[in-house]
Design a protein around this motif. Structure first.
Motif, PDB file in Angstrom:
ATOM      1  N   GLN A  24       0.830  -1.186   0.000  1.00 51.13           N
ATOM      2  CA  GLN A  24       0.000   0.000   0.000  1.00 51.13           C
ATOM      3  C   GLN A  24       0.876   1.251   0.000  1.00 51.13           C
ATOM      4  OE1 GLN A  24      -4.161   1.210   2.210  1.00 51.13           O
ATOM      5  NE2 GLN A  24      -2.621   0.181   3.417  1.00 51.13           N
ATOM      6  N   LEU A  25       0.522   2.203  -0.834  1.00 50.23           N
ATOM      7  CA  LEU A  25       1.226   3.485  -0.869  1.00 50.23           C
ATOM      8  C   LEU A  25       0.519   4.436   0.092  1.00 50.23           C
ATOM      9  CD1 LEU A  25       1.699   3.797  -4.736  1.00 50.23           C
ATOM     10  CD2 LEU A  25       3.391   3.029  -3.056  1.00 50.23           C
ATOM     11  N   ILE A  26       1.275   4.934   1.076  1.00 42.74           N
ATOM     12  CA  ILE A  26       0.676   5.714   2.157  1.00 42.74           C
ATOM     13  C   ILE A  26       1.393   7.048   2.305  1.00 42.74           C
ATOM     14  CG2 ILE A  26       0.280   5.778   4.651  1.00 42.74           C
ATOM     15  CD1 ILE A  26      -0.022   2.768   4.599  1.00 42.74           C
ATOM     16  N   TYR A  45       5.025  10.288  14.655  1.00 45.53           N
ATOM     17  CA  TYR A  45       4.206  10.304  13.462  1.00 45.53           C
ATOM     18  C   TYR A  45       2.738  10.304  13.870  1.00 45.53           C
ATOM     19  CZ  TYR A  45       8.544   8.788  11.205  1.00 45.53           C
ATOM     20  OH  TYR A  45       9.835   8.698  10.766  1.00 45.53           O
ATOM     21  N   ASP A  46       1.932  11.038  13.132  1.00 46.01           N
ATOM     22  CA  ASP A  46       0.506  11.061  13.416  1.00 46.01           C
ATOM     23  C   ASP A  46      -0.116   9.737  12.984  1.00 46.01           C
ATOM     24  OD1 ASP A  46      -1.681  13.182  14.207  1.00 46.01           O
ATOM     25  OD2 ASP A  46      -2.528  11.994  12.569  1.00 46.01           O
ATOM     26  N   TYR A  47      -1.121   9.271  13.723  1.00 45.26           N
ATOM     27  CA  TYR A  47      -1.720   7.982  13.404  1.00 45.26           C
ATOM     28  C   TYR A  47      -2.558   8.045  12.122  1.00 45.26           C
ATOM     29  CZ  TYR A  47      -6.164   9.776  15.239  1.00 45.26           C
ATOM     30  OH  TYR A  47      -7.297  10.504  15.450  1.00 45.26           O
ATOM     31  N   GLU A  48      -2.971   9.235  11.729  1.00 46.17           N
ATOM     32  CA  GLU A  48      -3.737   9.375  10.496  1.00 46.17           C
ATOM     33  C   GLU A  48      -2.808   9.326   9.278  1.00 46.17           C
ATOM     34  OE1 GLU A  48      -6.090  12.870  10.542  1.00 46.17           O
ATOM     35  OE2 GLU A  48      -7.420  12.176  12.144  1.00 46.17           O
ATOM     36  N   TYR A  49      -3.342   8.790   8.187  1.00 52.94           N
ATOM     37  CA  TYR A  49      -2.570   8.736   6.951  1.00 52.94           C
ATOM     38  C   TYR A  49      -3.523   8.773   5.768  1.00 52.94           C
ATOM     39  CZ  TYR A  49      -3.895   3.799   7.214  1.00 52.94           C
ATOM     40  OH  TYR A  49      -4.603   2.624   7.313  1.00 52.94           O
ATOM     41  N   GLU A  50      -2.951   8.922   4.582  1.00 52.51           N
ATOM     42  CA  GLU A  50      -3.741   8.994   3.355  1.00 52.51           C
ATOM     43  C   GLU A  50      -3.316   7.878   2.415  1.00 52.51           C
ATOM     44  OE1 GLU A  50      -4.220  11.989  -0.490  1.00 52.51           O
ATOM     45  OE2 GLU A  50      -3.546  12.790   1.448  1.00 52.51           O
ATOM     46  N   ARG A  51      -4.284   7.125   1.914  1.00 56.01           N
ATOM     47  CA  ARG A  51      -3.978   6.043   0.978  1.00 56.01           C
ATOM     48  C   ARG A  51      -3.775   6.607  -0.424  1.00 56.01           C
ATOM     49  NH1 ARG A  51      -7.989   3.644   4.305  1.00 56.01           N
ATOM     50  NH2 ARG A  51      -7.246   1.754   5.356  1.00 56.01           N
ATOM     51  N   ARG A 104       7.598   1.425   6.512  1.00 54.80           N
ATOM     52  CA  ARG A 104       7.400   2.845   6.772  1.00 54.80           C
ATOM     53  C   ARG A 104       6.515   3.416   5.669  1.00 54.80           C
ATOM     54  NH1 ARG A 104      11.373   5.899   3.769  1.00 54.80           N
ATOM     55  NH2 ARG A 104      12.894   4.539   2.766  1.00 54.80           N
ATOM     56  N   ARG A 105       6.043   4.606   5.867  1.00 51.89           N
ATOM     57  CA  ARG A 105       5.109   5.195   4.914  1.00 51.89           C
ATOM     58  C   ARG A 105       5.837   5.775   3.698  1.00 51.89           C
ATOM     59  NH1 ARG A 105       1.108   8.330   9.256  1.00 51.89           N
ATOM     60  NH2 ARG A 105       0.405   6.421  10.328  1.00 51.89           N
ATOM     61  N   MET A 106       5.446   5.306   2.528  1.00 47.43           N
ATOM     62  CA  MET A 106       5.958   5.849   1.266  1.00 47.43           C
ATOM     63  C   MET A 106       4.762   6.071   0.363  1.00 47.43           C
ATOM     64  SD  MET A 106       9.581   3.856   0.583  1.00 47.43           S
ATOM     65  CE  MET A 106       9.179   2.248   1.276  1.00 47.43           C
ATOM     66  N   ASP A 107       4.688   7.229  -0.249  1.00 44.62           N
ATOM     67  CA  ASP A 107       3.462   7.628  -0.919  1.00 44.62           C
ATOM     68  C   ASP A 107       3.466   7.532  -2.435  1.00 44.62           C
ATOM     69  OD1 ASP A 107       5.177   9.670  -1.483  1.00 44.62           O
ATOM     70  OD2 ASP A 107       3.946  11.272  -0.618  1.00 44.62           O
ATOM     71  N   ASN A 108       4.583   7.088  -3.039  1.00 47.23           N
ATOM     72  CA  ASN A 108       4.587   6.968  -4.496  1.00 47.23           C
ATOM     73  C   ASN A 108       5.497   5.826  -4.937  1.00 47.23           C
ATOM     74  OD1 ASN A 108       7.383   8.186  -5.432  1.00 47.23           O
ATOM     75  ND2 ASN A 108       6.607   9.546  -3.822  1.00 47.23           N
ATOM     76  N   ILE A 109       5.174   5.282  -6.096  1.00 49.69           N
ATOM     77  CA  ILE A 109       5.867   4.089  -6.580  1.00 49.69           C
ATOM     78  C   ILE A 109       7.322   4.382  -6.932  1.00 49.69           C
ATOM     79  CG2 ILE A 109       5.188   4.416  -8.984  1.00 49.69           C
ATOM     80  CD1 ILE A 109       4.770   1.367  -9.141  1.00 49.69           C
ATOM     81  N   GLU A 110       7.623   5.607  -7.340  1.00 52.08           N
ATOM     82  CA  GLU A 110       9.007   5.968  -7.679  1.00 52.08           C
ATOM     83  C   GLU A 110       9.904   5.877  -6.445  1.00 52.08           C
ATOM     84  OE1 GLU A 110       6.376   7.805  -8.495  1.00 52.08           O
ATOM     85  OE2 GLU A 110       6.292   7.419 -10.660  1.00 52.08           O
ATOM     86  N   LEU A 111       9.402   6.353  -5.308  1.00 55.27           N
ATOM     87  CA  LEU A 111      10.183   6.282  -4.074  1.00 55.27           C
ATOM     88  C   LEU A 111      10.369   4.840  -3.635  1.00 55.27           C
ATOM     89  CD1 LEU A 111      11.570   7.576  -1.651  1.00 55.27           C
ATOM     90  CD2 LEU A 111       9.319   7.849  -0.575  1.00 55.27           C
ATOM     91  N   VAL A 112       9.314   4.042  -3.735  1.00 56.25           N
ATOM     92  CA  VAL A 112       9.420   2.622  -3.377  1.00 56.25           C
ATOM     93  C   VAL A 112      10.468   1.937  -4.238  1.00 56.25           C
ATOM     94  CG1 VAL A 112       8.213   0.412  -3.287  1.00 56.25           C
ATOM     95  CG2 VAL A 112       7.039   2.489  -2.546  1.00 56.25           C
ATOM     96  N   SER A 113      10.437   2.193  -5.541  1.00 55.99           N
ATOM     97  CA  SER A 113      11.407   1.579  -6.458  1.00 55.99           C
ATOM     98  C   SER A 113      12.838   1.988  -6.109  1.00 55.99           C
ATOM     99  CB  SER A 113      11.096   1.986  -7.906  1.00 55.99           C
ATOM    100  OG  SER A 113       9.835   1.517  -8.304  1.00 55.99           O
ATOM    101  N   LYS A 114      13.038   3.257  -5.805  1.00 56.44           N
ATOM    102  CA  LYS A 114      14.365   3.751  -5.455  1.00 56.44           C
ATOM    103  C   LYS A 114      14.890   3.098  -4.183  1.00 56.44           C
ATOM    104  CE  LYS A 114      16.810   8.016  -4.188  1.00 56.44           C
ATOM    105  NZ  LYS A 114      16.671   9.486  -3.969  1.00 56.44           N
ATOM    106  N   GLU A 115      14.056   3.021  -3.162  1.00 55.09           N
ATOM    107  CA  GLU A 115      14.475   2.440  -1.888  1.00 55.09           C
ATOM    108  C   GLU A 115      14.727   0.940  -2.020  1.00 55.09           C
ATOM    109  OE1 GLU A 115      15.006   4.092   1.126  1.00 55.09           O
ATOM    110  OE2 GLU A 115      14.902   5.833  -0.192  1.00 55.09           O
ATOM    111  N   VAL A 116      13.869   0.268  -2.768  1.00 53.03           N
ATOM    112  CA  VAL A 116      14.015  -1.178  -2.946  1.00 53.03           C
ATOM    113  C   VAL A 116      15.271  -1.500  -3.749  1.00 53.03           C
ATOM    114  CG1 VAL A 116      13.030  -3.162  -4.143  1.00 53.03           C
ATOM    115  CG2 VAL A 116      11.594  -1.779  -2.644  1.00 53.03           C
ATOM    116  N   PHE A 117      15.578  -0.686  -4.749  1.00 48.00           N
ATOM    117  CA  PHE A 117      16.782  -0.903  -5.543  1.00 48.00           C
ATOM    118  C   PHE A 117      18.030  -0.765  -4.673  1.00 48.00           C
ATOM    119  CE2 PHE A 117      20.135   0.675  -8.477  1.00 48.00           C
ATOM    120  CZ  PHE A 117      20.207  -0.439  -9.303  1.00 48.00           C
ATOM    121  N   ALA A 118      18.026   0.224  -3.776  1.00 47.44           N
ATOM    122  CA  ALA A 118      19.157   0.401  -2.860  1.00 47.44           C
ATOM    123  C   ALA A 118      19.270  -0.796  -1.923  1.00 47.44           C
ATOM    124  CB  ALA A 118      18.986   1.694  -2.066  1.00 47.44           C
ATOM    125  N   TRP A 119      18.136  -1.286  -1.427  1.00 45.12           N
ATOM    126  CA  TRP A 119      18.151  -2.466  -0.546  1.00 45.12           C
ATOM    127  C   TRP A 119      18.683  -3.677  -1.294  1.00 45.12           C
ATOM    128  CZ3 TRP A 119      15.680  -7.165  -1.098  1.00 45.12           C
ATOM    129  CH2 TRP A 119      15.686  -8.004   0.016  1.00 45.12           C
TER     130      TRP A 119
END
Length: 205
Positions: free
Chosen positions: A25-27, A44-50, A157-172
Motif C-alpha cells: 500500500q502506498l501511504i 508520526y501522526d496515526y492518520e494517513y492517506e492512501r 514505513r510510509r511511502m506515498d509513491n511508486i518511484e520512491l518505493v522503487s528507489k528504496e528497494v533498488f538500494a536495498w
C-alpha cells in the motif's frame, strides 16, 4: 518436492531460483512528522492517506546470495510474464532454470502467450523447470523469507509513491547483494514428515 530441490548442490548450468510477489500500500502522511531529537523519538501522526497500491516481485538465488526485485503498478499476468523474462535474462548462460513459486492463477503458460508471440512464449516457458509449493505451504518458498526481510528493513514505513518505493528497494537490493546475504534454511524432509504428516500417505496393516 521443494525440499528435495533445496538439497541440490550449486550448478550454474541449472540454478535454483525462488520467486514471490506481494502487494504494498502506498501511504502518505497527513501531517508533517516530528523528527527525533536527543532523548526524544521521532513522532508520526496515526492518520494517513492512501495513495493506491503497487506490487513487489522478488526473485532470489539461495545458493549465491543474489536477489532481484521489481516494483510494478499491478500484479497481472503480463507483469508476471515480463518479470519471468528478466529472470531468464539474468541466467542466460544456464541450460535450465529451476523456479520455485506458488500456485497463483497468473503463473501459467497462458500468461506468457498473452505477453509474447507464440514462438517466444514457448521458448521462454521451456527455459524453466517449475516447482510449485504445496497448497497452504507457500512458507516453503525462500523468496517469502526474503520478502519479509525486505519489508522489515526497507518497506516498514510510509511511502506515498511508486518511484520512491522503487528507489528504496533498488538500494536495498544492492546492499543485500553486496553483502552476499543468504537464507539459513534448516527445514528438512524429515521435519516435513512430522510437521506436514497429514500430506503424506499412510499405509495401514
Amino acid at each position: 518436492m521443494v525440499l528435495d530441490v533445496y538439497k541440490r548442490p550449486f550448478d550454474p548450468r541449472n540454478p535454483v531460483v525462488c520467486m514471490d510477489e506481494s502487494p504494498r500500500q502506498l501511504i502518505a502522511e497527513t501531517r508533517i512528522p516530528i523528527p527525533c531529537s536527543p532523548g526524544k523519538p521521532a513522532r508520526y501522526d496515526y492518520e494517513y492517506e492512501r495513495n493506491g497500491m503497487c506490487n513487489v516481485f522478488l526473485a532470489c538465488e539461495p545458493l549465491t546470495g543474489k536477489r532481484m526485485v521489481k516494483i510494478t503498478e499491478r500484479k497481472t499476468k503480463l507483469d508476471w510474464a515480463y518479470f519471468l523474462e528478466e529472470i531468464e535474462v539474468q541466467h542466460e548462460n544456464a541450460d535450465k532454470i529451476t523456479l520455485v513459486m506458488d500456485n497463483l492463477n497468473t503463473h501459467i503458460p497462458g500468461s506468457l502467450y498473452e505477453a509474447f508471440p507464440p514462438p517466444k512464449a514457448k521458448a521462454l516457458w521451456d527455459r524453466f523447470e517449475f516447482v510449485y509449493t504445496p497448497k497452504h505451504g507457500s512458507w516453503l518458498n525462500m523468496a517469502e523469507i526474503e520478502l519479509n526481510v525486505l519489508t522489515g528493513q526497507c518497506l516498514k514505513r510510509r511511502m506515498d509513491n511508486i518511484e520512491l518505493v522503487s528507489k528504496e528497494v533498488f538500494a536495498w537490493q544492492n546492499y543485500r547483494n553486496n553483502k552476499n546475504s543468504k537464507v539459513n534454511w534448516q527445514f528438512t524432509t524429515d521435519d516435513a514428515r512430522i510437521k506436514l504428516s497429514r500430506l503424506y500417505p499412510t499405509i495401514e496393516d
